[in-house]
Motif scaffolding. Structure first.
Motif, short mmCIF file in Angstrom:
data_model
loop_
_atom_site.label_atom_id
_atom_site.label_comp_id
_atom_site.label_asym_id
_atom_site.label_seq_id
_atom_site.Cartn_x
_atom_site.Cartn_y
_atom_site.Cartn_z
N ARG A 45 28.94 -34.11 -22.59
CA ARG A 45 29.07 -32.64 -22.69
C ARG A 45 28.11 -31.76 -22.07
O ARG A 45 28.15 -30.55 -22.37
CB ARG A 45 28.77 -32.67 -24.25
N ALA A 46 27.24 -32.28 -21.12
CA ALA A 46 26.46 -31.68 -20.33
C ALA A 46 25.47 -30.84 -20.96
O ALA A 46 24.94 -29.62 -20.54
CB ALA A 46 27.52 -30.28 -19.40
N GLU A 47 24.98 -31.53 -22.00
CA GLU A 47 23.50 -30.91 -22.80
C GLU A 47 22.38 -31.32 -22.30
O GLU A 47 21.61 -30.65 -22.35
CB GLU A 47 24.02 -31.36 -24.27
N ILE A 48 22.75 -32.38 -21.30
CA ILE A 48 21.38 -33.00 -20.70
C ILE A 48 21.77 -33.15 -19.11
O ILE A 48 22.85 -33.28 -18.79
CB ILE A 48 20.65 -33.98 -21.33
N SER A 49 20.65 -32.93 -18.39
CA SER A 49 20.87 -33.25 -17.10
C SER A 49 20.31 -34.84 -16.88
O SER A 49 19.44 -35.13 -17.20
CB SER A 49 20.02 -32.41 -16.09
N PRO A 50 21.01 -35.67 -16.11
CA PRO A 50 20.83 -37.03 -16.14
C PRO A 50 19.47 -37.25 -15.27
O PRO A 50 19.32 -36.36 -14.02
CB PRO A 50 22.14 -37.78 -15.51
N THR A 51 18.79 -38.03 -15.23
CA THR A 51 17.48 -38.34 -14.64
C THR A 51 18.30 -39.50 -13.31
O THR A 51 19.19 -40.10 -13.56
CB THR A 51 16.54 -39.19 -15.33
N ALA A 52 17.20 -39.77 -12.36
CA ALA A 52 17.66 -40.66 -11.36
C ALA A 52 18.00 -42.12 -12.01
O ALA A 52 18.77 -42.81 -11.82
CB ALA A 52 16.83 -40.83 -10.29
N ALA A 53 16.90 -42.59 -13.02
CA ALA A 53 17.22 -43.88 -13.75
C ALA A 53 18.47 -43.88 -14.59
O ALA A 53 19.13 -45.03 -14.33
CB ALA A 53 15.83 -44.05 -14.47
N LEU A 54 18.66 -42.97 -15.26
CA LEU A 54 20.02 -42.85 -16.03
C LEU A 54 21.18 -42.92 -15.15
O LEU A 54 22.21 -43.75 -15.26
CB LEU A 54 19.82 -41.63 -16.82
N LEU A 55 21.38 -42.19 -14.11
CA LEU A 55 22.41 -42.11 -13.06
C LEU A 55 22.59 -43.58 -12.54
O LEU A 55 23.59 -44.24 -12.30
CB LEU A 55 22.28 -41.30 -12.03
#
Length: 188
Positions: A45-55
């Motif tokens: 929902r684009a409520e957070i920006s992903p971190t490198a680890a999450l991506l």
């Protein structure tokens, strides 16, 4: 709060499309990527920006490199990528800056990425997005401690480390200056 960054919005939409295309529920993806259902929901929902680890975890679940995923949400599909048009992404958690110097194109197996990791920062990846991915890391400036398959390599400016990814990796910039490097990626 929904992000107004166009890249975050396109990335959120693409991640939702990928999950749907695989026929996975949020719970299914949460199990495959080892990420909480609520985080995935907020990300889509684009409520957070992903971190490198999450991506990295999501790319592993979907079997694509981070560059492939980011290229899917970029608007440039040309073989020539001008410096001003090279996609740049910043990890909100570590401050790591990733520039896709030569984003992937269909039918080509290699790509170049420029990375800058601030002094004192670290980024850990649970596993490769594509098992057996070949990488060549050339450290341009600073120092970098790179752990590959439980072995830590202490790199200084000018050093080049070549390896294949099969397991966890960890990048740490011990300082005092940022670690700036070029990473060549070659699909198996």
């Amino acid at each position: 709060m929904r992000s107004d960054d166009p890249l975050d919005l396109r990335l959120a939409a693409r991640l939702a499309e990928l999950r749907t295309a695989h026929g996975w529920s949020l719970d299914d993806l949460a199990l495959r990527a080892d990420v909480s259902r609520s985080t995935l929901s907020r990300l889509e929902r684009a409520e957070i920006s992903p971190t490198a680890a999450l991506l990295g975890r999501l790319c592993r679940a979907y079997g694509r490199t981070m560059s492939q995923l980011l290229a899917e949400v970029e608007e440039n599909g040309s073989g020539l990528v001008r410096a001003a048009e090279q996609p740049v992404w910043t990890d909100p958690a570590s401050g790591f800056v990733r520039r896709s110097v030569s984003p992937p194109l269909a039918g080509l197996r290699g790509e170049l990425v420029e990375g800058t990791l601030p002094a004192g920062a670290s980024v850990d990846y649970d596993g490769p997005s594509v098992p057996g991915l070949e990488q060549h890391l050339w450290l341009l400036s600073g120092r970098l401690d790179l752990t590959v398959q439980e072995r830590t390599h202490h790199l200084a400016a000018g050093d080049c480390l070549r390896f294949r990814l099969w397991g966890r990796t960890a990048f740490h910039s011990p300082g005092p200056d940022p670690a700036r490097y070029v990473l060549a990626l070659v699909l198996p």
